[in-house]
Design a protein around this motif. Structure first.
Motif, PDB file in Angstrom:
ATOM      1  N   PRO A  30       0.802  -1.233   0.000  1.00 40.84           N
ATOM      2  CA  PRO A  30       0.000   0.000   0.000  1.00 40.84           C
ATOM      3  C   PRO A  30       0.838   1.287   0.000  1.00 40.84           C
ATOM      4  O   PRO A  30       0.546   2.201  -0.781  1.00 40.84           O
ATOM      5  N   PRO A  31       1.879   1.391   0.863  1.00 38.69           N
ATOM      6  CA  PRO A  31       2.692   2.621   0.811  1.00 38.69           C
ATOM      7  C   PRO A  31       3.364   2.823  -0.549  1.00 38.69           C
ATOM      8  O   PRO A  31       3.502   3.965  -1.007  1.00 38.69           O
ATOM      9  N   LEU A  32       3.779   1.722  -1.197  1.00 37.39           N
ATOM     10  CA  LEU A  32       4.395   1.854  -2.509  1.00 37.39           C
ATOM     11  C   LEU A  32       3.402   2.414  -3.512  1.00 37.39           C
ATOM     12  O   LEU A  32       3.726   3.313  -4.300  1.00 37.39           O
ATOM     13  N   SER A  33       2.174   1.890  -3.493  1.00 36.70           N
ATOM     14  CA  SER A  33       1.144   2.397  -4.400  1.00 36.70           C
ATOM     15  C   SER A  33       0.880   3.875  -4.162  1.00 36.70           C
ATOM     16  O   SER A  33       0.713   4.663  -5.108  1.00 36.70           O
ATOM     17  N   GLN A  34       0.864   4.266  -2.877  1.00 40.24           N
ATOM     18  CA  GLN A  34       0.642   5.673  -2.549  1.00 40.24           C
ATOM     19  C   GLN A  34       1.775   6.558  -3.081  1.00 40.24           C
ATOM     20  O   GLN A  34       1.524   7.651  -3.603  1.00 40.24           O
ATOM     21  N   GLN A  35       3.013   6.074  -2.961  1.00 42.33           N
ATOM     22  CA  GLN A  35       4.162   6.855  -3.426  1.00 42.33           C
ATOM     23  C   GLN A  35       4.129   7.029  -4.945  1.00 42.33           C
ATOM     24  O   GLN A  35       4.452   8.104  -5.460  1.00 42.33           O
ATOM     25  N   ILE A  36       3.737   5.987  -5.655  1.00 41.56           N
ATOM     26  CA  ILE A  36       3.648   6.088  -7.112  1.00 41.56           C
ATOM     27  C   ILE A  36       2.562   7.089  -7.500  1.00 41.56           C
ATOM     28  O   ILE A  36       2.737   7.887  -8.438  1.00 41.56           O
ATOM     29  N   ARG A  37       1.432   7.085  -6.791  1.00 34.27           N
ATOM     30  CA  ARG A  37       0.372   8.051  -7.103  1.00 34.27           C
ATOM     31  C   ARG A  37       0.841   9.477  -6.849  1.00 34.27           C
ATOM     32  O   ARG A  37       0.531  10.387  -7.621  1.00 34.27           O
ATOM     33  N   LYS A  38       1.590   9.690  -5.754  1.00 27.80           N
ATOM     34  CA  LYS A  38       2.137  11.023  -5.480  1.00 27.80           C
ATOM     35  C   LYS A  38       3.099  11.451  -6.585  1.00 27.80           C
ATOM     36  O   LYS A  38       3.125  12.621  -6.988  1.00 27.80           O
ATOM     37  N   PHE A  39       3.863  10.484  -7.055  1.00 26.12           N
ATOM     38  CA  PHE A  39       4.803  10.776  -8.135  1.00 26.12           C
ATOM     39  C   PHE A  39       4.045  11.169  -9.404  1.00 26.12           C
ATOM     40  O   PHE A  39       4.402  12.132 -10.099  1.00 26.12           O
ATOM     41  N   VAL A  43       4.355  14.611 -11.466  1.00 29.06           N
ATOM     42  CA  VAL A  43       4.686  14.666 -12.889  1.00 29.06           C
ATOM     43  C   VAL A  43       3.544  15.296 -13.681  1.00 29.06           C
ATOM     44  O   VAL A  43       3.750  15.979 -14.686  1.00 29.06           O
ATOM     45  N   GLY A  44       2.313  15.039 -13.228  1.00 23.73           N
ATOM     46  CA  GLY A  44       1.152  15.601 -13.901  1.00 23.73           C
ATOM     47  C   GLY A  44       0.543  14.680 -14.933  1.00 23.73           C
ATOM     48  O   GLY A  44      -0.251  15.132 -15.772  1.00 23.73           O
ATOM     49  N   THR A  45       0.872  13.405 -14.863  1.00 23.68           N
ATOM     50  CA  THR A  45       0.294  12.449 -15.808  1.00 23.68           C
ATOM     51  C   THR A  45       0.393  11.048 -15.239  1.00 23.68           C
ATOM     52  O   THR A  45       1.197  10.765 -14.339  1.00 23.68           O
ATOM     53  N   GLN A  46      -0.437  10.159 -15.747  1.00 29.47           N
ATOM     54  CA  GLN A  46      -0.418   8.762 -15.307  1.00 29.47           C
ATOM     55  C   GLN A  46       0.827   8.076 -15.884  1.00 29.47           C
ATOM     56  O   GLN A  46       1.171   8.235 -17.056  1.00 29.47           O
ATOM     57  N   LEU A  47       1.509   7.289 -15.021  1.00 29.02           N
ATOM     58  CA  LEU A  47       2.734   6.593 -15.441  1.00 29.02           C
ATOM     59  C   LEU A  47       2.499   5.108 -15.686  1.00 29.02           C
ATOM     60  O   LEU A  47       3.272   4.474 -16.413  1.00 29.02           O
ATOM     61  N   PHE A  48       1.454   4.551 -15.091  1.00 34.14           N
ATOM     62  CA  PHE A  48       1.155   3.124 -15.244  1.00 34.14           C
ATOM     63  C   PHE A  48      -0.311   2.927 -15.600  1.00 34.14           C
ATOM     64  O   PHE A  48      -1.191   3.645 -15.113  1.00 34.14           O
ATOM     65  N   HIS A  49      -0.533   1.929 -16.455  1.00 41.45           N
ATOM     66  CA  HIS A  49      -1.878   1.393 -16.633  1.00 41.45           C
ATOM     67  C   HIS A  49      -2.051   0.278 -15.618  1.00 41.45           C
ATOM     68  O   HIS A  49      -1.272  -0.682 -15.585  1.00 41.45           O
ATOM     69  N   ARG A  50      -3.060   0.413 -14.728  1.00 42.69           N
ATOM     70  CA  ARG A  50      -3.324  -0.625 -13.735  1.00 42.69           C
ATOM     71  C   ARG A  50      -4.217  -1.678 -14.367  1.00 42.69           C
ATOM     72  O   ARG A  50      -5.389  -1.419 -14.666  1.00 42.69           O
ATOM     73  N   LEU A  57       3.640   0.266 -18.250  1.00 48.06           N
ATOM     74  CA  LEU A  57       3.958   1.684 -18.374  1.00 48.06           C
ATOM     75  C   LEU A  57       3.124   2.352 -19.448  1.00 48.06           C
ATOM     76  O   LEU A  57       2.849   1.774 -20.503  1.00 48.06           O
ATOM     77  N   THR A  58       2.715   3.582 -19.165  1.00 40.56           N
ATOM     78  CA  THR A  58       2.129   4.414 -20.203  1.00 40.56           C
ATOM     79  C   THR A  58       3.264   4.927 -21.106  1.00 40.56           C
ATOM     80  O   THR A  58       4.454   4.709 -20.826  1.00 40.56           O
ATOM     81  N   GLU A  59       2.929   5.620 -22.161  1.00 41.11           N
ATOM     82  CA  GLU A  59       3.964   6.168 -23.039  1.00 41.11           C
ATOM     83  C   GLU A  59       4.850   7.150 -22.278  1.00 41.11           C
ATOM     84  O   GLU A  59       6.085   7.127 -22.394  1.00 41.11           O
ATOM     85  N   ALA A  60       4.230   8.001 -21.458  1.00 44.68           N
ATOM     86  CA  ALA A  60       5.003   8.948 -20.644  1.00 44.68           C
ATOM     87  C   ALA A  60       5.815   8.199 -19.596  1.00 44.68           C
ATOM     88  O   ALA A  60       6.970   8.545 -19.312  1.00 44.68           O
ATOM     89  N   GLY A  61       5.197   7.173 -19.016  1.00 44.61           N
ATOM     90  CA  GLY A  61       5.897   6.375 -18.005  1.00 44.61           C
ATOM     91  C   GLY A  61       7.115   5.677 -18.577  1.00 44.61           C
ATOM     92  O   GLY A  61       8.161   5.582 -17.920  1.00 44.61           O
ATOM     93  N   LEU A  62       7.009   5.167 -19.831  1.00 45.98           N
ATOM     94  CA  LEU A  62       8.129   4.493 -20.462  1.00 45.98           C
ATOM     95  C   LEU A  62       9.293   5.459 -20.667  1.00 45.98           C
ATOM     96  O   LEU A  62      10.458   5.119 -20.423  1.00 45.98           O
TER      97      LEU A  62
END
Length: 305
Positions: A30-39, A43-50, A57-62
């Motif tokens: 859970p803390p890891l998921s929270q940290q990724i969401r904060k990140f 950044v201002g965009t989604q980095l992963f497709h859940r 990874l999304t295109e921006a995430g890659l």
């Protein structure tokens, strides 16, 4: 941006799972998921497709993942480099040499052994007169210097003994004493003496002249040699006689003969001079290679430069 976000991003991308990435990072999921969401918010965009059972990874995430891998790799390299420097396994040493020391076998062996033991430490040799080497060492423009004692020194320096060396008489071809063994120095009272300029090594220059004076004469100074090593060539050319370190006698110009000084031999010491408390680990390694790590700290006896 916090640096740990990059580590979290790379771990999740590599494992394609928050759960497996959390296990690899030694933290709860859970803390890891929270940290990724904060990140992602930063950044201002989604980095992963859940996805249902994984993430991708999304295109921006890659794009960010590829850059993060490079940043983490460079950071690790920088940390490893810093650790190796701290251990004295990497870096550089500015090492001064008095010209009269460069032929001595113990000096050559010391440098060879150091390069064999720590090949990634760069040695930057600088040849100069002994007073200038002392000055540069005190002013921290050198890390260490190989000098010939006695020399102009300073209370800020320590001398680590490398070797004690005998001084020899060098005679030109066809000199009447050329066939002799040991020669009393007073036998040279009428010969012109070849000496290097006093400013190159005041202590050694004075030791030679004082030895002559103890034998009852002042040396008849003839032509000066620009360096201690070049003295032998001038002896061969017939300019006069000279007193030289034994290691310089490894030069064998035709007709020059070498002789011990009878009755009261004259010796000189070669030292590795450092500041009193050398901080560089690589320099400590160099000192540690000396036999017995003998140290002569010059606290007083300041000779005129």
């Amino acid at each position: 941006m916090e640096f740990r976000y990059l580590r979290y991003l790379v771990a999740v991308a590599d494992k394609q799972s928050f759960t497996r990435a959390a296990e690899a990072l030694g933290m709860a999921q859970p803390p890891l998921s929270q940290q990724i969401r904060k990140f992602e918010q930063e950044v201002g965009t989604q980095l992963f497709h859940r996805l249902t059972r994984s993430v991708e990874l999304t295109e921006a995430g890659l794009s960010l993942y590829q850059d993060a891998k490079g940043i983490l790799a460079q950071t690790e390299q920088a940390m490893q480099k810093a650790r190796r420097i701290a251990r004295g396994q990497l870096g550089s040493l500015r090492l001064g040499f008095a010209g009269s020391t460069v032929l001595h076998p113990s000096v050559l062996q010391l440098i060879h052994d150091f390069r064999q033991a720590w090949p990634d430490v760069s040695l930057h040799p600088i040849e100069n007169s002994m007073p200038n080497l002392v000055r540069d060492l005190v002013n921290e423009e050198l890390d260490a210097a190989i000098l010939r004692l006695p020399c102009s020194s300073s209370s800020a320096l320590a001398h680590h003994l490398i070797e004690e060396e005998e001084m020899l008489i060098a005679l030109p071809p066809h000199h009447p004493l050329a066939g002799s063994g040991a020669i009393p120095i007073e036998a040279l009272a009428q010969d012109p003496f070849i000496l290097f300029p006093r400013e190159l090594g005041p202590g050694l220059h004075d030791a030679i002249t004082q030895r002559c004076q103890r034998a009852g004469f002042s040396p008849r100074l003839g032509s000066q040699s620009p360096q201690v090593i070049s003295t032998v060539g001038m002896v061969q050319a017939g300019f006069g006689v000279a007193i030289i370190p034994r290691s310089v006698s490894e030069l064998h110009p035709h007709g020059v003969s070498y002789h011990p000084i009878a009755a009261e031999p004259l010796t000189t010491r070669i030292s590795l001079a450092t500041r009193l408390h050398p901080r560089q680990k690589s320099l400590q390694h160099l000192i540690g290679l000396l036999p017995g790590q003998l140290r002569i700290t010059i606290m007083q006896n300041r000779m005129a430069m």
